[in-house]
Scaffold this active site. Structure first.
Site, PDB file in Angstrom:
ATOM      1  N   TYR A 149       0.408 -13.818  -9.870  1.00 20.67           N
ATOM      2  CA  TYR A 149       1.253 -12.804 -10.204  1.00 20.67           C
ATOM      3  C   TYR A 149       0.345 -11.713  -9.651  1.00 20.67           C
ATOM      4  O   TYR A 149      -0.054 -11.152  -9.053  1.00 20.67           O
ATOM      5  CB  TYR A 149       1.454 -12.458 -11.159  1.00 20.67           C
ATOM      6  CG  TYR A 149       2.430 -11.104 -11.171  1.00 20.67           C
ATOM      7  CD1 TYR A 149       1.595 -10.195 -12.381  1.00 20.67           C
ATOM      8  CD2 TYR A 149       3.498 -10.663 -10.368  1.00 20.67           C
ATOM      9  CE1 TYR A 149       2.582  -8.943 -11.200  1.00 20.67           C
ATOM     10  CE2 TYR A 149       4.524 -10.119  -9.739  1.00 20.67           C
ATOM     11  CZ  TYR A 149       3.634  -8.804 -10.885  1.00 20.67           C
ATOM     12  OH  TYR A 149       4.595  -7.861 -10.887  1.00 20.67           O
ATOM     13  N   ARG A 196      -3.535  -3.049 -21.289  1.00 18.17           N
ATOM     14  CA  ARG A 196      -3.356  -1.800 -20.993  1.00 18.17           C
ATOM     15  C   ARG A 196      -2.085  -1.183 -21.783  1.00 18.17           C
ATOM     16  O   ARG A 196      -1.658  -0.440 -22.471  1.00 18.17           O
ATOM     17  CB  ARG A 196      -4.404  -0.486 -20.546  1.00 18.17           C
ATOM     18  CG  ARG A 196      -4.135   0.895 -21.123  1.00 18.17           C
ATOM     19  CD  ARG A 196      -3.980   1.978 -19.684  1.00 18.17           C
ATOM     20  NE  ARG A 196      -3.303   0.993 -18.677  1.00 18.17           N
ATOM     21  CZ  ARG A 196      -3.088   1.902 -17.178  1.00 18.17           C
ATOM     22  NH1 ARG A 196      -4.522   2.469 -17.537  1.00 18.17           N
ATOM     23  NH2 ARG A 196      -2.539   1.924 -16.357  1.00 18.17           N
ATOM     24  N   ARG A 206       9.607  -5.491 -19.361  1.00 23.35           N
ATOM     25  CA  ARG A 206       8.935  -6.779 -19.055  1.00 23.35           C
ATOM     26  C   ARG A 206       8.139  -6.700 -20.083  1.00 23.35           C
ATOM     27  O   ARG A 206       7.682  -5.592 -20.335  1.00 23.35           O
ATOM     28  CB  ARG A 206       9.234  -5.575 -17.907  1.00 23.35           C
ATOM     29  CG  ARG A 206       8.407  -4.659 -17.227  1.00 23.35           C
ATOM     30  CD  ARG A 206       8.779  -4.618 -15.771  1.00 23.35           C
ATOM     31  NE  ARG A 206       6.962  -2.858 -15.981  1.00 23.35           N
ATOM     32  CZ  ARG A 206       7.731  -2.123 -15.388  1.00 23.35           C
ATOM     33  NH1 ARG A 206       8.462  -2.277 -14.000  1.00 23.35           N
ATOM     34  NH2 ARG A 206       7.030  -0.752 -15.504  1.00 23.35           N
ATOM     35  N   PHE A 266     -15.706   4.080  -3.321  1.00 18.36           N
ATOM     36  CA  PHE A 266     -14.486   3.797  -3.730  1.00 18.36           C
ATOM     37  C   PHE A 266     -14.545   3.298  -4.090  1.00 18.36           C
ATOM     38  O   PHE A 266     -13.521   2.717  -5.112  1.00 18.36           O
ATOM     39  CB  PHE A 266     -13.997   4.566  -1.607  1.00 18.36           C
ATOM     40  CG  PHE A 266     -12.593   3.218  -1.739  1.00 18.36           C
ATOM     41  CD1 PHE A 266     -12.523   1.879  -1.508  1.00 18.36           C
ATOM     42  CD2 PHE A 266     -11.467   3.663  -2.350  1.00 18.36           C
ATOM     43  CE1 PHE A 266     -11.367   1.700  -0.874  1.00 18.36           C
ATOM     44  CE2 PHE A 266     -10.492   3.299  -1.978  1.00 18.36           C
ATOM     45  CZ  PHE A 266     -10.034   1.948  -1.632  1.00 18.36           C
TER      46      PHE A 266
HETATM   47  O1  LIG Z   1       3.096   1.589 -10.642  1.00 14.88           O
HETATM   48  C1  LIG Z   1       2.385   1.856 -10.950  1.00 14.88           C
HETATM   49  O2  LIG Z   1       1.712   2.930 -11.226  1.00 14.88           O
HETATM   50  C2  LIG Z   1       1.553   0.475 -10.819  1.00 14.88           C
HETATM   51  O3  LIG Z   1       1.501  -0.457 -10.408  1.00 14.88           O
HETATM   52  C3  LIG Z   1       0.690  -1.349 -11.324  1.00 14.88           C
HETATM   53  C4  LIG Z   1       2.123  -2.453 -11.487  1.00 14.88           C
HETATM   54  O4  LIG Z   1       3.236  -2.476 -10.810  1.00 14.88           O
HETATM   55  O5  LIG Z   1       1.948  -3.459 -11.539  1.00 14.88           O
HETATM   56  C5  LIG Z   1       0.030  -2.003  -9.619  1.00 14.88           C
HETATM   57  O6  LIG Z   1       0.765  -2.169  -7.912  1.00 14.88           O
HETATM   58  C6  LIG Z   1       0.668  -3.053  -7.596  1.00 14.88           C
HETATM   59  C7  LIG Z   1       1.038  -3.512  -6.116  1.00 14.88           C
HETATM   60  C8  LIG Z   1       0.508  -2.848  -4.952  1.00 14.88           C
HETATM   61  C9  LIG Z   1      -0.730  -2.217  -4.816  1.00 14.88           C
HETATM   62  C10 LIG Z   1      -0.832  -0.789  -4.276  1.00 14.88           C
HETATM   63  C11 LIG Z   1      -2.483  -0.532  -4.370  1.00 14.88           C
HETATM   64  C12 LIG Z   1      -3.690   0.385  -5.533  1.00 14.88           C
HETATM   65  C13 LIG Z   1      -4.743   0.895  -5.047  1.00 14.88           C
HETATM   66  C14 LIG Z   1      -4.808   0.692  -3.869  1.00 14.88           C
HETATM   67  C15 LIG Z   1      -6.537   1.470  -3.803  1.00 14.88           C
HETATM   68  C16 LIG Z   1      -6.421   1.248  -1.994  1.00 14.88           C
HETATM   69  C17 LIG Z   1      -6.359   0.858  -1.105  1.00 14.88           C
HETATM   70  C18 LIG Z   1      -4.831   0.534  -1.392  1.00 14.88           C
HETATM   71  C19 LIG Z   1      -3.735   0.369  -3.242  1.00 14.88           C
HETATM   72  C20 LIG Z   1      -3.095  -0.263  -3.015  1.00 14.88           C
HETATM   73  C21 LIG Z   1      -1.510  -1.510  -9.350  1.00 14.88           C
HETATM   74  O7  LIG Z   1      -1.194  -0.565  -9.098  1.00 14.88           O
HETATM   75  N1  LIG Z   1      -2.228  -1.877 -10.736  1.00 14.88           N
HETATM   76  C22 LIG Z   1      -3.504  -0.607 -10.199  1.00 14.88           C
HETATM   77  C23 LIG Z   1      -4.689  -2.415  -9.723  1.00 14.88           C
HETATM   78  C24 LIG Z   1      -4.266  -2.503  -9.016  1.00 14.88           C
HETATM   79  C25 LIG Z   1      -5.734  -2.896  -7.487  1.00 14.88           C
HETATM   80  C26 LIG Z   1      -6.023  -2.619  -6.421  1.00 14.88           C
HETATM   81  C27 LIG Z   1      -6.791  -2.955  -5.756  1.00 14.88           C
HETATM   82  C28 LIG Z   1      -8.015  -4.284  -5.361  1.00 14.88           C
HETATM   83  C29 LIG Z   1      -9.038  -3.786  -4.628  1.00 14.88           C
HETATM   84  C30 LIG Z   1      -9.730  -3.306  -4.640  1.00 14.88           C
HETATM   85  C31 LIG Z   1     -11.188  -2.755  -4.412  1.00 14.88           C
HETATM   86  C32 LIG Z   1     -11.481  -1.765  -3.801  1.00 14.88           C
HETATM   87  C33 LIG Z   1     -10.957  -0.160  -4.377  1.00 14.88           C
HETATM   88  C34 LIG Z   1      -9.361  -0.287  -4.941  1.00 14.88           C
HETATM   89  C35 LIG Z   1      -9.378  -1.414  -5.027  1.00 14.88           C
HETATM   90  C36 LIG Z   1      -7.802  -1.125  -5.661  1.00 14.88           C
HETATM   91 MG   LIG Z   2       4.527  -3.993  -9.383  1.00 10.62          MG
END
Ligand SMILES: O=C(O)CO[C@@H](C(=O)O)[C@@H](OCCCCCc1ccc2ccccc2c1)C(=O)NCCCCCc1ccc2ccccc2c1
Ligand SMILES: [Mg+2]
Ligand SMILES: [Mg+2]
Length: 348
Positions: A149, A196, A206, A266
């Site tokens: 997931y 968290r 959920r 970043f």
């Molecule tokens: O609804 C919410 O506020 C939180 O949702 C979580 C969930 O629903 O599980 C969940 O949603 C996940 C699906 C959408 C991902 C969106 C995303 C997040 C960060 C980014 C950073 C840079 C570019 C694109 C990015 C895309 C969420 O936001 N979780 C936070 C952790 C996701 C980490 C993503 C990630 C992975 C590798 C990375 C490497 C380097 C820098 C940033 C990084 C960021």
């Molecule tokens: Mg989600």
């Protein structure tokens, strides 16, 4: 010459970025202009996709095709969607999707191809989970499901970002041969959020804590909210923290290979925030009732200190020592923790 005129659509996109994400907006604004728009649009498109996934009021027969075909919207000139997502700020990315589309078509083709590919894989991964009755009824079952997931919602983001940075020549192409490294970049962040967000997710009906872990400590996932099960709940948190710490060596290895300063920060800032959050949730029974957050002062220190690789290593070392100091011998994870933290110490 790159056309960098600030169009009204671009301004609207940056407004959406600031609106939807406290933490990621700040780090994305730090990025070199060459990469900033591509990463900002990558973020907004995936946040729109995640808003559909998170919206518990959208019926499955609407949600599943919407997730699977979301990447096809990226070829349209105009598209928007008005779900009833409870979260007002997140809804905006879907109702204002036209600005995102107009700017997306102005990106160079290589960036667009990466974003379309990841959006397609993430949308289908999310749809597969929603269709999985077992997942719907009882949440994530095995640790394998948990990792899968997190791969779909965060590992893929690491994959896409790595490719965007390589195209912009800000990261070494060598990284492509090490998918486990960018996978860990995503899983470390997502697993930290999942640990968290226990109370908030239970509230929303959920949870993503894997049954293979929590069933060691209780009959039902909600048991940990009653006072008599607090100790078992804390042992469960600690078990999940230990599982997340398994990604630390990959994260540090990945960071050591980012050469360009703005890309380094970043990548580094979300990771140092995550290790500080893991230390905060470790042995912390408040997690079972509320959403704990690191202090603002800590955040500022971490941002300053994480400017260099050595600074990041020092931060990880500090929090790993802090966790080890607070291990209690009656915790069933005691031995595994010591072995694993010692292993990371050797790596560092
Ligand atoms: O609804 C919410 O506020 C939180 O949702 C979580 C969930 O629903 O599980 C969940 O949603 C996940 C699906 C959408 C991902 C969106 C995303 C997040 C960060 C980014 C950073 C840079 C570019 C694109 C990015 C895309 C969420 O936001 N979780 C936070 C952790 C996701 C980490 C993503 C990630 C992975 C590798 C990375 C490497 C380097 C820098 C940033 C990084 C960021
Ligand atoms: Mg989600
Ligand atoms: Mg979400």
């Amino acid at each position: 010459v790159k056309d960098t005129t600030e169009t009204p659509d671009l301004k609207q996109c940056y407004k959406l970025l600031k609106l939807t994400s406290r933490s990621f907006a700040a780090v994305i604004m730090e990025l070199n202009p060459e990469l900033r728009n591509a990463v900002m649009l990558f973020y907004l498109i995936l946040r729109a996709l995640d808003t559909v996934e998170d919206d518990m009021s959208i019926a499955h027969d609407i949600k599943v095709p919407l997730l699977r075909d979301f990447h096809k919207k990226l070829s349209l000139d105009d598209w928007s969607f008005d779900g009833n997502s409870p979260d007002e700020k997140d809804r905006a990315v879907l109702t204002e999707f036209n600005s995102i589309l107009h700017e997306f078509h102005r990106l160079n083709r290589e960036y667009r191809e990466v974003i379309i590919k990841i959006t397609k894989e993430m949308g289908n991964g999310m749809a597969d989970y929603i269709l999985d009755e077992e997942f719907n009824l009882n949440g994530v079952q095995t640790i394998k499901d948990y990792d899968m997931y997190c791969h779909y919602v965060a590992g893929l983001v690491g994959d896409g970002l790595t490719h965007l940075m390589i195209i912009a020549r800000f990261a070494s192409p060598e990284l492509i041969k090490r998918p486990e490294l960018f996978e860990s970049m995503g899983l470390f962040l997502q697993k930290t959020n999942i640990i968290r967000d226990y109370a908030e997710d239970i509230e929303a009906g959920r949870s993503f804590w894997p049954k293979e872990v929590w069933s060691i400590y209780g009959e039902k996932l909600t048991d940990f909210q009653s006072a008599k099960n607090t100790k078992q709940g804390v042992f469960c948190i600690n078990h999940l923290v230990l599982n997340a710490l398994e990604h630390v060596t990959d994260v540090l290895t990945y960071l050591s290979s980012i050469q360009e300063q703005s890309s380094f920060q970043f990548c580094a800032i979300p990771q140092v925030m995550a290790i500080a959050t893991l230390a905060l949730v470790f042995n912390n029974e408040n997690v079972l009732h509320t959403n704990v957050k690191i202090r603002k002062g800590t955040t500022c220190d971490l941002i300053l200190k994480s400017r260099t690789y050595k600074g990041c290593v020092d931060i990880f070392e500090y929090y790993l020592r802090d966790i080890r100091k607070r291990l209690n011998v009656e915790d069933p994870n005691y031995l595994k923790f010591n072995i694993h933290v010692a292993k990371i110490d050797q790596f560092i």
